[in-house]
Scaffold this motif. Structure first.
Motif, short mmCIF file in Angstrom:
data_model
loop_
_atom_site.label_atom_id
_atom_site.label_comp_id
_atom_site.label_asym_id
_atom_site.label_seq_id
_atom_site.Cartn_x
_atom_site.Cartn_y
_atom_site.Cartn_z
N VAL A 166 0.85 -1.20 0.00
CA VAL A 166 0.00 0.00 0.00
C VAL A 166 0.88 1.25 0.00
CG1 VAL A 166 -1.58 1.39 1.41
CG2 VAL A 166 -2.02 -1.05 1.09
N ALA A 167 1.94 1.22 0.81
CA ALA A 167 2.85 2.37 0.92
C ALA A 167 3.61 2.61 -0.38
CB ALA A 167 3.83 2.16 2.07
N ARG A 168 3.77 1.57 -1.19
CA ARG A 168 4.43 1.73 -2.49
C ARG A 168 3.49 2.32 -3.53
NH1 ARG A 168 6.61 -4.01 -3.97
NH2 ARG A 168 6.43 -3.03 -6.03
N HIS A 189 -7.42 -7.53 4.41
CA HIS A 189 -6.15 -7.19 5.05
C HIS A 189 -6.08 -5.70 5.37
CE1 HIS A 189 -4.59 -11.12 4.76
NE2 HIS A 189 -4.07 -11.09 3.55
N VAL A 190 -6.43 -4.87 4.38
CA VAL A 190 -6.36 -3.42 4.57
C VAL A 190 -7.29 -2.98 5.70
CG1 VAL A 190 -6.84 -1.16 3.53
CG2 VAL A 190 -5.67 -2.93 2.20
N SER A 191 -8.50 -3.53 5.72
CA SER A 191 -9.46 -3.19 6.77
C SER A 191 -8.92 -3.54 8.15
CB SER A 191 -10.78 -3.91 6.52
OG SER A 191 -11.72 -3.63 7.54
N ARG A 192 -8.32 -4.73 8.28
CA ARG A 192 -7.76 -5.14 9.58
C ARG A 192 -6.57 -4.27 9.97
NH1 ARG A 192 -9.07 -10.42 7.69
NH2 ARG A 192 -6.94 -10.74 6.94
N ILE A 193 -5.76 -3.89 8.99
CA ILE A 193 -4.61 -3.03 9.26
C ILE A 193 -5.07 -1.70 9.84
CG2 ILE A 193 -2.79 -1.64 8.15
CD1 ILE A 193 -2.52 -4.00 6.13
N LEU A 194 -6.07 -1.09 9.20
CA LEU A 194 -6.58 0.20 9.67
C LEU A 194 -7.16 0.07 11.07
CD1 LEU A 194 -8.34 1.55 6.43
CD2 LEU A 194 -6.02 1.99 7.24
N THR A 195 -7.87 -1.02 11.32
CA THR A 195 -8.48 -1.22 12.64
C THR A 195 -7.43 -1.43 13.71
OG1 THR A 195 -10.48 -2.18 11.67
CG2 THR A 195 -10.04 -2.66 13.98
N LYS A 196 -6.47 -2.31 13.44
CA LYS A 196 -5.44 -2.63 14.44
C LYS A 196 -4.58 -1.42 14.78
CE LYS A 196 -4.83 -7.60 13.53
NZ LYS A 196 -3.88 -8.65 13.12
N LEU A 197 -4.27 -0.61 13.77
CA LEU A 197 -3.36 0.52 13.98
C LEU A 197 -4.11 1.82 14.29
CD1 LEU A 197 -0.76 -0.16 11.13
CD2 LEU A 197 -0.65 -0.81 13.55
N GLY A 198 -5.43 1.76 14.28
CA GLY A 198 -6.22 2.95 14.60
C GLY A 198 -6.10 4.03 13.56
N LEU A 199 -6.06 3.65 12.29
CA LEU A 199 -5.88 4.60 11.19
C LEU A 199 -7.20 4.79 10.45
CD1 LEU A 199 -2.53 3.12 9.83
CD2 LEU A 199 -2.81 5.01 11.44
N ARG A 200 -7.39 5.99 9.87
CA ARG A 200 -8.64 6.29 9.19
C ARG A 200 -8.70 5.73 7.78
NH1 ARG A 200 -12.04 10.42 10.62
NH2 ARG A 200 -12.37 10.92 8.43
N ASP A 201 -7.58 5.80 7.05
CA ASP A 201 -7.62 5.44 5.64
C ASP A 201 -6.23 5.12 5.13
OD1 ASP A 201 -6.36 7.94 5.29
OD2 ASP A 201 -8.29 8.93 5.03
N ARG A 202 -6.13 4.92 3.80
CA ARG A 202 -4.87 4.50 3.19
C ARG A 202 -3.81 5.60 3.26
NH1 ARG A 202 -6.20 -0.12 -0.50
NH2 ARG A 202 -4.30 0.23 -1.72
N GLN A 204 -3.24 7.67 5.75
CA GLN A 204 -2.59 7.53 7.06
C GLN A 204 -1.78 6.24 7.13
OE1 GLN A 204 -5.33 8.06 10.32
NE2 GLN A 204 -5.28 10.28 10.08
N ALA A 205 -2.23 5.21 6.44
CA ALA A 205 -1.49 3.95 6.43
C ALA A 205 -0.13 4.13 5.75
CB ALA A 205 -2.30 2.87 5.73
N VAL A 206 -0.11 4.89 4.66
CA VAL A 206 1.15 5.15 3.95
C VAL A 206 2.11 5.91 4.86
CG1 VAL A 206 2.21 6.41 2.06
CG2 VAL A 206 0.15 5.08 1.64
N VAL A 207 1.61 6.96 5.49
CA VAL A 207 2.46 7.75 6.39
C VAL A 207 2.99 6.88 7.53
CG1 VAL A 207 2.51 9.69 8.00
CG2 VAL A 207 1.34 9.93 5.81
N PHE A 208 2.11 6.04 8.10
CA PHE A 208 2.53 5.15 9.18
C PHE A 208 3.63 4.21 8.71
CE2 PHE A 208 2.52 1.25 11.56
CZ PHE A 208 2.38 1.65 12.88
N LEU A 214 8.78 0.61 8.37
CA LEU A 214 8.43 -0.57 7.58
C LEU A 214 8.85 -0.37 6.14
CD1 LEU A 214 6.91 -3.31 7.38
CD2 LEU A 214 4.86 -2.00 6.78
N VAL A 215 8.69 0.85 5.63
CA VAL A 215 9.13 1.21 4.30
C VAL A 215 10.16 2.32 4.44
CG1 VAL A 215 8.45 2.15 2.05
CG2 VAL A 215 6.93 0.57 3.27
#
Length: 220
Positions: A166-168, A189-202, A204-208, A214-215
């Motif tokens: 996703v970050a790529r 997978h993406v839905s679980r990632i956002l839930t586990k890390l407390g992120l709103r969307d992709r 924020q996932a990229v920034v995280f 990780l990247v």
């Protein structure tokens, strides 16, 4: 039907965006706001799916309004501005915006952008490249990275790999091809990632992913 709130201090832009979106069969503009404070009130009361947010407005600006809206509602914020300046991109992403576009966007692109953001995807203007996100997360973070890195242990191996892709900048379809799984599995997978890390969307996932290490910026 997607519910949209339009926030812009200029009547011409605000009315124009509202007219374009109301002309779409799957949109309804539920309200308009002329400044940030009004946008926050309207978002709280009207519960839009997406807020089109100008940055430069009198009183409370669009960045602060975005932060407040993201803190108290589930609305996605799509930032629209005439100013293609890096700092605005950084601040908008930090505040929780899911998209960033310039006001010279074509009407068909605007409608498509709202749909993308409403679906939970991230969206950046063509002139806003991955370099900007990399620059953002390479700024001094005063020890934030180790704390974030520790949270990666909450993810399974497949989830961590999904986050890396996703970050790529890969789409769900491209990730499915890389991992040899279905798009449905990727979405899960993406839905679980956002839930586990407390992120709103992709976004924020990229920034995280970058901030946690990780990247690596500039890496593969």
């Amino acid at each position: 039907m997607l519910r949209v709130l339009v926030a812009d201090d200029q009547d011409l832009f605000r009315g124009g965006f509202a007219m374009i979106l109301n002309a779409q069969a799957d949109f309804t503009v539920v309200g308009e706001a002329a400044d940030g404070a009004e946008a926050v009130r309207a978002a709280t009361e009207l519960c839009p799916d997406v807020v089109l947010m100008d940055i430069r407005m009198p009183g409370m600006d669009g960045i602060e309004a975005t932060e407040r809206i993201c803190a108290v509602t589930s609305a996605k914020v799509l930032v629209l501005t005439m100013f293609d300046l890096d700092e605005y991109v950084y601040e908008a992403l930090r505040a929780g915006a899911s998209g960033f576009l310039l006001k010279d966007i074509r009407r068909d692109e605007l409608a498509a952008a709202v749909r993308v953001v409403a679906a939970g995807e991230s969206l950046l203007a063509p002139t806003v490249t991955r370099r900007l996100i990399e620059d953002l997360v390479l700024r001094p973070n005063h020890g934030v990275a180790p704390r974030l890195a520790a949270r990666l242990s909450e993810l399974t191996g497949r989830e961590a790999e999904t986050l890396r892709l996703v970050a790529r900048g890969l789409s769900n379809a491209e990730i499915a091809g890389e991992m040899v799984v279905s798009e449905y599995t990727v979405k899960s997978h993406v839905s679980r990632i956002l839930t586990k890390l407390g992120l709103r969307d992709r976004v924020q996932a990229v920034v995280f992913a970058y901030e946690s290490g990780l990247v690596v910026a500039g890496g593969p």
